[in-house]
Design an enzyme around this catalytic site. Structure first.
Site, PDB file in Angstrom:
ATOM      1  N   ARG A 123       0.749  -1.301   0.010  1.00 55.43           N
ATOM      2  CA  ARG A 123       0.114  -0.017  -0.002  1.00 55.43           C
ATOM      3  C   ARG A 123       0.793   1.208  -0.104  1.00 55.43           C
ATOM      4  NH1 ARG A 123      -2.693   0.129   4.704  1.00 55.43           N
ATOM      5  NH2 ARG A 123      -3.856   1.960   4.301  1.00 55.43           N
ATOM      6  N   LYS A 187       3.000  -6.716  12.797  1.00 53.43           N
ATOM      7  CA  LYS A 187       2.433  -6.645  11.418  1.00 53.43           C
ATOM      8  C   LYS A 187       2.620  -8.243  11.058  1.00 53.43           C
ATOM      9  CE  LYS A 187       1.628  -5.044   6.998  1.00 53.43           C
ATOM     10  NZ  LYS A 187       1.404  -3.804   6.163  1.00 53.43           N
ATOM     11  N   ARG A 323      -0.430   5.265  14.253  1.00 52.16           N
ATOM     12  CA  ARG A 323       0.429   4.823  15.137  1.00 52.16           C
ATOM     13  C   ARG A 323       0.151   5.173  16.637  1.00 52.16           C
ATOM     14  NH1 ARG A 323       2.722   3.068  11.613  1.00 52.16           N
ATOM     15  NH2 ARG A 323       4.699   3.946  10.417  1.00 52.16           N
TER      16      ARG A 323
END
Ligand code: BTN
Length: 326
Positions: A123, A187, A323
């Site tokens: 992305r 992630k 974040r």
């Protein structure tokens, strides 16, 4: 490495995946090439991130041979409803998303999965890289007859489907808006959705998924963000099983989305939200940032932030990054 390696490389690696040591001579004879070619190909496999042990004077072995992609094994493990998916397994494809987007005639339910993707796209213009055999990289082409205007929230619905699949395999996955797969603050995978078509006619989307299955620690350390993988999280390293679970969940999730839109899974998304109720910073594409408390998503999939002094503000999918400050 941006080009695809020779097909022989993958045949050699599959042959070497029995855990045994194979001599260079036997490999060269078996594949009808020179020992130098064998050595060169295995050098390429190392450069692609796969551990290949060379025992001087004895031969080669793969200490952590991956479970190679196998179309039959995937088909066998698919949910019965997903049996209509059209599965293509390729050793190397520049980018599965790019390939499927370029194929205007791709079937509804066409799946392209590859062992090696030298030009994987992430992305926000980033690259998606994964050492050979360490993850899953696949794309699925899907049509919606209700047009592009009905696809709000699709990317979040895809995240929910994938999270369901992985939870079904015992992996404690959450979602980071809009659809990153995360676990323990790291992630685990990402989704890239590309779309084309009419606002109110047929729309086609290509849903690309990158998932870490067993990531070498040295590679993980180069990524500049905390990452994890299925095996670290107690999940299986059987990539065919993981792929089948993801495809089965995507099939039913996309069918539900086609009937009911994002409303069908909004509550599920909120339940999987890794940041719910936490203080976060939202970075805007223009370089600005907004601090607030994450309070879920609205009916379109936009992120809701409670911003001190400004009430709840909404931010559209794909425009921001998130974040945590805590
Ligand atoms: C992200 O940046 O988090 C999304 C990454 C999506 C990567 C996948 S891998 C398979 C598919 N093909 C691509 O070129 N990209 C997606």
């Amino acid at each position: 490495m941006t080009a695809c390696p020779p097909a022989l490389l993958f045949a050699l690696l599959r042959h070497l995946s029995d855990g045994r040591v194979h001599s260079g001579v036997a490999l060269a004879t078996g594949f009808g090439v020179s020992r130098a070619t064998v050595s060169n190909l295995l050098g390429q496999a190392r450069a692609m991130g796969l551990a290949v042990h060379a025992v001087r004077g004895v031969g080669y072995r793969l200490p952590d041979a991956p479970v190679w992609l196998d179309a039959e094994a995937v088909r066998h493990a698919l949910a019965p409803e997903a049996a209509g998916l059209v599965l293509q397994v390729r050793d190397c494809v520049d980018s599965t998303n790019r390939r499927l987007m370029a194929d205007a005639g791709a079937a509804h339910g066409q799946v392209l999965v590859t062992e090696w993707q030298p030009e994987g796209r992430g992305r926000r213009g980033r690259r998606w890289q994964a050492p050979l055999g360490s993850g899953l990289t696949f794309s699925l082409s899907w049509r919606f007859e209700t047009g592009l205007q009905t696809l709000q929230g699709l990317s979040l619905a895809v995240g929910v489907a994938l999270a369901r699949a992985l939870r079904g395999l015992g992996v404690p996955v959450s979602l980071k808006w809009p659809n990153d797969l995360v676990a323990r603050g790291r992630k685990l995978g990402g989704v890239l959705i590309e779309a084309e078509g009419d606002m109110d006619g047929t729309a086609r989307v290509v849903i690309g998924v990158g998932l870490d299955v067993r990531l070498p620690a040295a590679f993980a350390a180069t990524l500049g963000q905390p990452v994890t993988d299925l095996v670290q999280l107690g999940g299986t390293a059987d990539r065919n099983r993981v792929l089948a679970a993801c495809l089965s969940a995507l099939h039913s999730g996309l069918a539900a989305f086609g009937r009911e839109g994002f409303a069908a899974v909004r509550a599920d998304w909120q339940a999987l939200d890794a940041h719910a109720g936490r203080a976060v910073r939202l970075q805007l594409p223009d370089g600005g940032a907004v601090d607030g408390r994450a309070c879920g998503v609205d009916e379109t999939g936009a992120l809701c932030l409670a911003v001190p002094g400004q009430g709840v503000q909404r931010f559209g999918a794909g425009e921001v990054s998130l974040r945590t400050l805590e």
